[in-house]
Design an enzyme around this catalytic site. Structure first.
Site, PDB file in Angstrom:
ATOM      1  N   CYS A 109       6.164  -5.494   1.039  1.00 53.44           N
ATOM      2  CA  CYS A 109       7.593  -5.687   1.277  1.00 53.44           C
ATOM      3  C   CYS A 109       8.264  -5.597  -0.089  1.00 53.44           C
ATOM      4  O   CYS A 109       8.145  -6.498  -0.904  1.00 53.44           O
ATOM      5  CB  CYS A 109       7.885  -7.036   1.928  1.00 53.44           C
ATOM      6  N   GLU A 158      10.925  -0.121   5.067  1.00 49.42           N
ATOM      7  CA  GLU A 158       9.678   0.556   4.745  1.00 49.42           C
ATOM      8  C   GLU A 158       9.907   2.063   4.813  1.00 49.42           C
ATOM      9  O   GLU A 158      10.862   2.526   5.452  1.00 49.42           O
ATOM     10  CB  GLU A 158       8.546   0.157   5.693  1.00 49.42           C
TER      11      GLU A 158
END
Length: 248
Positions: free
Chosen positions: A2, A113
């Site tokens: 992340c 992402e």
């Protein structure tokens, strides 16, 4: 991993959502940030026992993203410790003490992402991944205090408070985009996860359960998010259907 997320909720919304008892930084409010990157200041929910108090108090604090362990010689290590793998928290020297004593929640609206585009080696398509119900994403995190030896004891910048995001294997629906994802903590586990009296890492590890399939959803977004200097709600808007269809 992340490495970027969105956090646009106002402070008063977070204080209410997380049932916070004490605003740890009452004179400061972070603005809406749709492109939170490592080294930025972020909100963290944590519980600590104040001096001369008998119980822990849930607080909302402003911390810097990128964990700096107490033993670090300088804070530059933080840029390399933005994530902590759930599988090795109790083993890694950088995280094991914080995992035992300093766990937190990092509020987010969702995270980003990038998925490789088939047939194009260097091109990646960004996605915004967020709770399907539009609720807050409570990412599992750790926090640490680092003491700057170059500053006087009465210097308000003497102590640096930093955090890291705990990650886990991505659930099936999201694994096609990236094989890792932030670990979520569901609301019924918030109190136990934040409890500073819980120092048994085995018991804490049992609170780290990946979300049920379908709890999160994803949609492709503009590549504007690639540049950390870009910000604003347009970054999380779904691509027009024509553009989305062209990806597949």
């Amino acid at each position: 991993m992340c490495g970027r997320y969105a956090s646009a909720r106002k402070k008063h919304e977070l204080l209410e959502e997380f049932q916070v008892e004490q605003d740890g930084d009452p004179d400061t409010e972070l603005g809406a940030d749709y492109n939170v990157a490592p080294t930025k200041n972020v909100y963290a929910v944590l519980s600590r026992v104040p001096k001369e108090a008998e119980r822990a108090v849930r607080q909302l604090r402003i911390v810097k993203w990128g964990l700096v362990p107490a033993w670090a010689k300088d804070p530059s290590i933080g840029s390399r410790l933005i994530n902590a793998r759930a599988e090795t928290l109790a083993e890694k020297p950088s995280f094991r003490q914080a995992f035992a004593k300093r766990r937190c929640l990092l509020p987010a609206d969702g995270y980003f992402e990038w998925m490789p585009v088939e047939g194009e080696k260097k091109k990646k398509q960004p996605y915004f991944i967020h709770p399907s119900d539009g609720g807050v994403l409570a990412m599992a995190g750790l926090y640490e205090f680092w003491k700057d030896p170059s500053r006087a004891d009465d210097d308000p910048l003497k102590w640096l408070v930093t955090c890291t995001v705990i990650t886990t294997d991505a659930e099936d629906n999201l694994g096609r985009i990236h094989d890792r994802m932030p670990m979520m903590i569901e609301q019924d586990r918030w109190a136990e996860w934040l409890d500073p009296k819980l120092t048994d890492t085995g018991q804490a590890a049992r609170l780290l359960a990946p979300p049920e399939s379908g709890r999160l959803t994803a949609h492709p977004i503009s590549t504007d998010v690639n540049n950390v200097r870009n910000n604003g709600p347009d970054l999380i808007k779904p691509l027009p259907e024509v553009e989305e269809t062209a990806l597949f």
